[in-house]
Design a protein around this motif. Structure first.
Motif, short mmCIF file in Angstrom:
data_model
loop_
_atom_site.label_atom_id
_atom_site.label_comp_id
_atom_site.label_asym_id
_atom_site.label_seq_id
_atom_site.Cartn_x
_atom_site.Cartn_y
_atom_site.Cartn_z
N VAL A 1 0.84 -1.19 0.00
CA VAL A 1 0.00 0.00 0.00
C VAL A 1 0.88 1.25 0.00
N LYS A 2 0.30 2.38 -0.38
CA LYS A 2 0.99 3.67 -0.32
C LYS A 2 0.13 4.64 0.47
N GLN A 3 0.78 5.40 1.39
CA GLN A 3 0.07 6.39 2.21
C GLN A 3 0.77 7.74 2.10
N ASP A 4 -0.03 8.79 1.99
CA ASP A 4 0.48 10.18 2.01
C ASP A 4 -0.13 10.88 3.21
N ILE A 5 0.73 11.20 4.17
CA ILE A 5 0.29 11.87 5.40
C ILE A 5 1.10 13.16 5.54
N GLY A 6 0.47 14.29 5.22
CA GLY A 6 1.18 15.56 5.22
C GLY A 6 2.28 15.54 4.18
N ASN A 7 3.52 15.84 4.61
CA ASN A 7 4.65 15.81 3.68
C ASN A 7 5.43 14.50 3.79
N THR A 8 4.79 13.48 4.37
CA THR A 8 5.42 12.16 4.54
C THR A 8 4.71 11.14 3.67
N THR A 9 5.49 10.35 2.94
CA THR A 9 4.96 9.29 2.10
C THR A 9 5.49 7.95 2.58
N THR B 1 14.90 9.70 3.79
CA THR B 1 14.25 8.43 3.47
C THR B 1 14.75 7.36 4.44
N THR B 2 13.81 6.70 5.08
CA THR B 2 14.13 5.61 6.00
C THR B 2 13.56 4.32 5.44
N THR B 3 14.38 3.27 5.39
CA THR B 3 13.95 1.99 4.84
C THR B 3 14.01 0.92 5.92
#
Length: 204
Positions: free
Chosen positions: A74-82, A133-135
Motif C-alpha cells: 500500500v501507499k500512504q500520504d500523510i502531510g509531507n510524509t509518504t 528516506t528511511t527503509t
C-alpha cells in the motif's frame, strides 16, 4: 436389477474416466493491492507470476491450486510524509471451480471460490519525509502469514490438443490483521489480480 446396476456403474465409471482432466503450466498477471483501515491510502499496482495446477474429476467442476510470487502492499500520504509499503508474498490460492459448457468445448467460462494462503517472503517499506528516506524490512513489522477468501471468474480456451489458454480475474479479501493483534489497527490485505497463463494437459 443386477444387470441394471452393473450397466449404471459402467456408464458412471466411463463418464468419470472421460471427465478426469489434469493440467499444469505458468501464469503471469497484474496486481492492484491495498490494506484496509488505513488513512490517506492508495492502492499499489504491481505483478505476480507462478504456476497453476488444475484437476477436473467432473465435467462441470474441479479443483485448482496455484503457487505464485505476488507483490502487494500500500501507499500512504500523510502531510509531507509518504509511506510506501511493499509486501512480497508466496501466495497459494486453492480454487473450487465450476465450468460452464461441455467438456469438449473449446471455450469454457468458469467461476471459482476458495481460500488463499500467503507467506511473507520479503519486501521493503520506505518512509520519505522531505529529503530524508528511511527503509525498513517489511518482515520486521508485518505478520509472516495471512489467509483470505478469493472469488473470481474467467475462462479456458483450447489452443491445441491438451493445451489451454487460462484467463482469471479475482478478488482476495484478507482475514487477518497483517500488523498483528496488538497493533490497534485492522489492516487486512485486499487484492485484485488479472492473470493469463498456458496449461498443458497430462494423464488419462
Amino acid at each position: 436389477m443386477k444387470k441394471f446396476i452393473f450397466a449404471l456403474a459402467a456408464v458412471c465409471s466411463g463418464y468419470f474416466a472421460q471427465a478426469q482432466v489434469q493440467s499444469f503450466g505458468p501464469s503471469v498477471g497484474f496486481n492492484y493491492a491495498w490494506l484496509s483501515d488505513l488513512d490517506n491510502e492508495s492502492g499499489r499496482p504491481s505483478f505476480n507470476a507462478g504456476f497453476t495446477y488444475n484437476y477436473s474429476i467432473l465435467q462441470s467442476a474441479g479443483l485448482g491450486i496455484e503457487a505464485r510470487y505476488s507483490e502487494e502492499g500500500v501507499k500512504q500520504d500523510i502531510g509531507n510524509t509518504t509511506l510506501t509499503t511493499k509486501l512480497n508474498y508466496l501466495r497459494v490460492p486453492l480454487k473450487f471451480q465450476y465450468f460452464f459448457g461441455d467438456l469438449g468445448d473449446n471455450f469454457r467460462p468458469k467461476i471459482f471460490l476458495g481460500p488463499s494462503f500467503a507467506f511473507l517472503i520479503g519486501g521493503k517499506s520506505e518512509i520519505r519525509s522531505g529529503e530524508t528516506t528511511t527503509t525498513i524490512d517489511s518482515k520486521d513489522v508485518f505478520e509472516g502469514f495471512d489467509v483470505g477468501l478469493q472469488a473470481g471468474l474467467g475462462f479456458n480456451y483450447r489452443l491445441a490438443e491438451r493445451t489451454w489458454l487460462n484467463f482469471d480475474a479475482a478478488y482476495t479479501h484478507g482475514m487477518r490483521d497483517v500488523l498483528g493483534s496488538n497493533s490497534g489497527s485492522d489492516a487486512k490485505n485486499r487484492l485484485v489480480n488479472v492473470n493469463v497463463g498456458v496449461a498443458f494437459g497430462f494423464g488419462e
